[in-house]
Design a protein around this motif. Structure first.
Motif, PDB file in Angstrom:
ATOM      1  N   THR A  66      52.575  44.272  34.499  1.00 11.57           N
ATOM      2  CA  THR A  66      53.551  44.082  33.424  1.00 11.57           C
ATOM      3  C   THR A  66      52.928  44.374  32.069  1.00 11.57           C
ATOM      4  N   LEU A  67      51.694  43.937  31.855  1.00 12.11           N
ATOM      5  CA  LEU A  67      51.012  44.206  30.593  1.00 12.11           C
ATOM      6  C   LEU A  67      50.793  45.700  30.382  1.00 12.11           C
ATOM      7  N   ARG A  68      50.583  46.438  31.449  1.00 12.72           N
ATOM      8  CA  ARG A  68      50.425  47.897  31.349  1.00 12.72           C
ATOM      9  C   ARG A  68      51.638  48.559  30.678  1.00 12.72           C
ATOM     10  N   GLU A  69      52.791  47.939  30.864  1.00 15.68           N
ATOM     11  CA  GLU A  69      54.033  48.555  30.385  1.00 15.68           C
ATOM     12  C   GLU A  69      54.120  48.582  28.861  1.00 15.68           C
ATOM     13  N   THR A  70      53.436  47.657  28.188  1.00  9.75           N
ATOM     14  CA  THR A  70      53.584  47.564  26.733  1.00  9.75           C
ATOM     15  C   THR A  70      52.274  47.677  25.966  1.00  9.75           C
ATOM     16  N   PHE A  71      51.137  47.662  26.652  1.00  6.85           N
ATOM     17  CA  PHE A  71      49.853  47.731  25.960  1.00  6.85           C
ATOM     18  C   PHE A  71      49.129  49.026  26.311  1.00  6.85           C
ATOM     19  N   ASP A  72      48.372  49.536  25.339  1.00  2.00           N
ATOM     20  CA  ASP A  72      47.569  50.731  25.588  1.00  2.00           C
ATOM     21  C   ASP A  72      46.375  50.412  26.469  1.00  2.00           C
ATOM     22  N   HIS A  73      45.772  49.244  26.226  1.00  2.00           N
ATOM     23  CA  HIS A  73      44.625  48.805  27.022  1.00  2.00           C
ATOM     24  C   HIS A  73      44.764  47.323  27.331  1.00  2.00           C
ATOM     25  N   VAL A  74      44.451  46.961  28.569  1.00  5.19           N
ATOM     26  CA  VAL A  74      44.410  45.565  28.995  1.00  5.19           C
ATOM     27  C   VAL A  74      42.969  45.280  29.400  1.00  5.19           C
ATOM     28  N   VAL A  75      42.276  44.459  28.612  1.00  3.58           N
ATOM     29  CA  VAL A  75      40.885  44.116  28.900  1.00  3.58           C
ATOM     30  C   VAL A  75      40.872  42.788  29.642  1.00  3.58           C
ATOM     31  N   VAL A  76      40.177  42.752  30.782  1.00  6.68           N
ATOM     32  CA  VAL A  76      40.158  41.560  31.624  1.00  6.68           C
ATOM     33  C   VAL A  76      38.746  41.000  31.673  1.00  6.68           C
ATOM     34  N   ASP A  77      38.594  39.757  31.230  1.00  7.60           N
ATOM     35  CA  ASP A  77      37.323  39.044  31.359  1.00  7.60           C
ATOM     36  C   ASP A  77      37.381  38.228  32.641  1.00  7.60           C
ATOM     37  N   THR A  78      36.479  38.481  33.569  1.00  6.87           N
ATOM     38  CA  THR A  78      36.562  37.899  34.906  1.00  6.87           C
ATOM     39  C   THR A  78      35.560  36.774  35.099  1.00  6.87           C
ATOM     40  N   ALA A  79      35.738  36.046  36.186  1.00  3.97           N
ATOM     41  CA  ALA A  79      34.756  35.048  36.595  1.00  3.97           C
ATOM     42  C   ALA A  79      33.532  35.761  37.173  1.00  3.97           C
ATOM     43  N   PRO A  80      32.347  35.136  37.113  1.00  2.00           N
ATOM     44  CA  PRO A  80      31.139  35.768  37.652  1.00  2.00           C
ATOM     45  C   PRO A  80      31.035  35.608  39.164  1.00  2.00           C
ATOM     46  N   ALA A  81      32.063  36.052  39.870  1.00  2.00           N
ATOM     47  CA  ALA A  81      32.085  35.932  41.324  1.00  2.00           C
ATOM     48  C   ALA A  81      33.189  36.822  41.872  1.00  2.00           C
ATOM     49  N   PHE A  82      33.045  37.212  43.128  1.00  2.00           N
ATOM     50  CA  PHE A  82      34.098  37.995  43.787  1.00  2.00           C
ATOM     51  C   PHE A  82      35.133  37.053  44.387  1.00  2.00           C
ATOM     52  N   ASP A  83      35.797  36.276  43.531  1.00  2.00           N
ATOM     53  CA  ASP A  83      36.856  35.421  44.054  1.00  2.00           C
ATOM     54  C   ASP A  83      38.136  36.243  44.199  1.00  2.00           C
ATOM     55  N   GLU A  84      39.164  35.604  44.722  1.00  2.59           N
ATOM     56  CA  GLU A  84      40.397  36.320  45.042  1.00  2.59           C
ATOM     57  C   GLU A  84      41.032  36.957  43.805  1.00  2.59           C
ATOM     58  N   GLN A  85      41.069  36.203  42.711  1.00  5.41           N
ATOM     59  CA  GLN A  85      41.706  36.710  41.501  1.00  5.41           C
ATOM     60  C   GLN A  85      40.904  37.866  40.886  1.00  5.41           C
ATOM     61  N   THR A  86      39.578  37.751  40.907  1.00  5.41           N
ATOM     62  CA  THR A  86      38.735  38.815  40.365  1.00  5.41           C
ATOM     63  C   THR A  86      38.859  40.085  41.192  1.00  5.41           C
ATOM     64  N   LEU A  87      38.865  39.966  42.500  1.00  2.00           N
ATOM     65  CA  LEU A  87      39.029  41.133  43.364  1.00  2.00           C
ATOM     66  C   LEU A  87      40.376  41.816  43.121  1.00  2.00           C
ATOM     67  N   THR A  88      41.404  41.020  42.896  1.00  3.25           N
ATOM     68  CA  THR A  88      42.715  41.593  42.614  1.00  3.25           C
ATOM     69  C   THR A  88      42.685  42.375  41.306  1.00  3.25           C
ATOM     70  N   ALA A  89      42.063  41.797  40.260  1.00  2.00           N
ATOM     71  CA  ALA A  89      41.947  42.496  38.979  1.00  2.00           C
ATOM     72  C   ALA A  89      41.148  43.782  39.129  1.00  2.00           C
ATOM     73  N   LEU A  90      40.069  43.722  39.884  1.00  2.00           N
ATOM     74  CA  LEU A  90      39.246  44.914  40.090  1.00  2.00           C
ATOM     75  C   LEU A  90      40.034  46.006  40.808  1.00  2.00           C
ATOM     76  N   ASP A  91      40.906  45.616  41.695  1.00  2.00           N
ATOM     77  CA  ASP A  91      41.700  46.602  42.411  1.00  2.00           C
ATOM     78  C   ASP A  91      42.740  47.268  41.517  1.00  2.00           C
ATOM     79  N   GLU A  92      43.100  46.612  40.406  1.00  2.00           N
ATOM     80  CA  GLU A  92      44.036  47.187  39.437  1.00  2.00           C
ATOM     81  C   GLU A  92      43.315  47.942  38.328  1.00  2.00           C
ATOM     82  N   THR A  93      42.000  48.021  38.408  1.00  2.00           N
ATOM     83  CA  THR A  93      41.180  48.503  37.293  1.00  2.00           C
ATOM     84  C   THR A  93      41.124  50.026  37.210  1.00  2.00           C
TER      85      THR A  93
END
Length: 398
Positions: free
Chosen positions: A237-264
């Motif tokens: 959804t953020l992609r639709e209105t922003f030029d860049h979406v910067v994501v600060d992640t947790a220092p681990a391969f948790d479920e949410q971080t892996l999902t963000a990485l897959d959208e990267t």
């Protein structure tokens, strides 16, 4: 996306509240021109009441000839005959009173309809790029780098950027920027199937430098309620209105971080010059390769990169098998700026660290920058073109 110009942050926020989701706010006419250079499909400029009347007239006259498809809406505290006549003569489409929100909404809508009539439908939907900042080890300055990188990407308001704090247990983005958000990603829980740009904009906190922030939850026990499906919905959804979406992640391969990485689209890996961190980064890079995440679009950022520790950039490149995209040396100035709530790229734009971060931001934004090369880096293949970028095969399922 409408762009609003006013030097007063409070007024800027009030005007943005009455405009469509995705509207951008900038503090000066110069920043407005930077925005228009980056966004050739812009259709309306709203000039706030704290701009000098002479400046608003100059903007109207300039855009009338250089960007005739861009309407100008002038907002004034008081409307008088002289103001109306001068604005209309200069080329303003509408003049509305500051407190008249419905009139502003109507003026912006008329500008959009005129834009469609002059240029036709815009065609393909806007698609921004996701830049994920990741490190498998805490304490390397990842959040500090993510905050400064996001601010650098805004290019003083020329680009629309959102910083997402996805360290859901102990996120520090808001406190680093001395923001006090009333909403966070927690308030989107349960909206995996209904979240849209307008709803999401209500959860964002505005930083005065034209950066929007989606804060982490205030308490770590909320983390498990943030599902992978919600993370995916938020980023798309953020992609639709922003030029860049910067994501600060947790220092681990948790479920949410892996999902963000897959959208990267671009992945910035932060490391420091110590053996434990480099060992973890090596394992993380192997994991990213195995999962086919951001292949050809990974950027190594060395933080606290001082030669005195006995490990130099050349040795790092040999260990990790990838070139160093940016180096930020240790500096008391960075810590002082962070503690003051004014990140180094704002506090001291000429600082060596600010220069390095802005150069990395330019590369991520697609600007022409000479990339650092080395013996280790020269053996790597050039990143594939976007059309050749391998399809992402990794998806989390619940």
């Amino acid at each position: 996306m409408p762009v609003v110009v006013d030097p007063e942050n409070a007024t800027l926020g009030a005007l943005l509240a009455g405009l469509p989701a995705g509207a951008q706010g900038v503090l000066s006419v110069d920043r407005m021109h930077g925005w228009l250079t980056q966004h050739t499909d812009e259709y309306v400029v709203v000039l706030g009441p704290h701009l000098a009347l002479a400046d608003t007239v100059a903007v109207c006259e300039g855009l009338r000839t250089t960007r005739p498809t861009v309407s100008v809406v002038l907002v004034r505290d008081e409307l008088d005959t002289a103001t109306l006549a001068g604005a209309m003569k200069a080329g303003a489409r509408d003049v509305v009173q500051t407190a008249d929100v419905p009139a502003l909404e109507a003026a912006v809508d008329r500008a959009y309809q005129l834009h469609l009539a002059l240029r036709g439908p815009t065609g393909a939907a806007h698609v921004g790029r996701v830049v994920t900042v990741f490190s498998p080890k805490g304490g390397v300055g990842k959040t500090t780098m993510a905050v400064n990188l996001a601010l650098a990407l805004t290019e003083q308001g020329a680009r629309k950027v959102c910083l997402v704090d996805l360290d859901l247990g102990f996120g520090d983005v808001a406190i680093t920027m001395q923001l006090f958000p009333t909403h966070s990603i927690e308030h989107a829980v349960g909206a995996e199937d209904s979240l849209d740009a307008a709803m999401l904009e209500g959860l964002l906190t505005r930083h005065q430098e034209s950066l929007m922030v989606l804060a982490a939850p205030a308490h770590p026990d909320v983390r498990d309620r943030i599902t992978a499906a919600l993370v995916t919905r938020v980023l798309r959804t953020l992609r639709e209105t922003f030029d860049h979406v910067v994501v600060d992640t947790a220092p681990a391969f948790d479920e949410q971080t892996l999902t963000a990485l897959d959208e990267t689209d671009e992945c910035v890996i932060v490391a420091t010059l110590d053996v434990p961190t480099l060992k973890n980064v090596k394992v993380a890079l192997e994991t990213l390769e195995m999962l086919d995440i951001a292949r050809g679009h990974r950027h190594l950022l060395l933080n606290r990169a001082d030669d005195a520790v006995g490990i130099g950039p050349d040795k790092v490149e040999a260990i990790l098998g990838m070139g160093v995209a940016a180096q930020v040396e240790s500096s008391i100035d960075i810590a002082a700026a962070t503690n003051a709530g004014t990140p180094i790229v704002l506090e001291n734009p000429a600082h060596q660290s600010s220069t390095a971060i802005r150069a990395l931001a330019a590369r991520l934004a697609g600007d022409t920058v000479a990339a650092p090369r080395s013996a280790a880096a020269s053996s790597l293949e050039d990143p594939p073109a976007e059309s050749e970028k391998p399809a992402r095969r990794f998806r989390l399922r619940r």
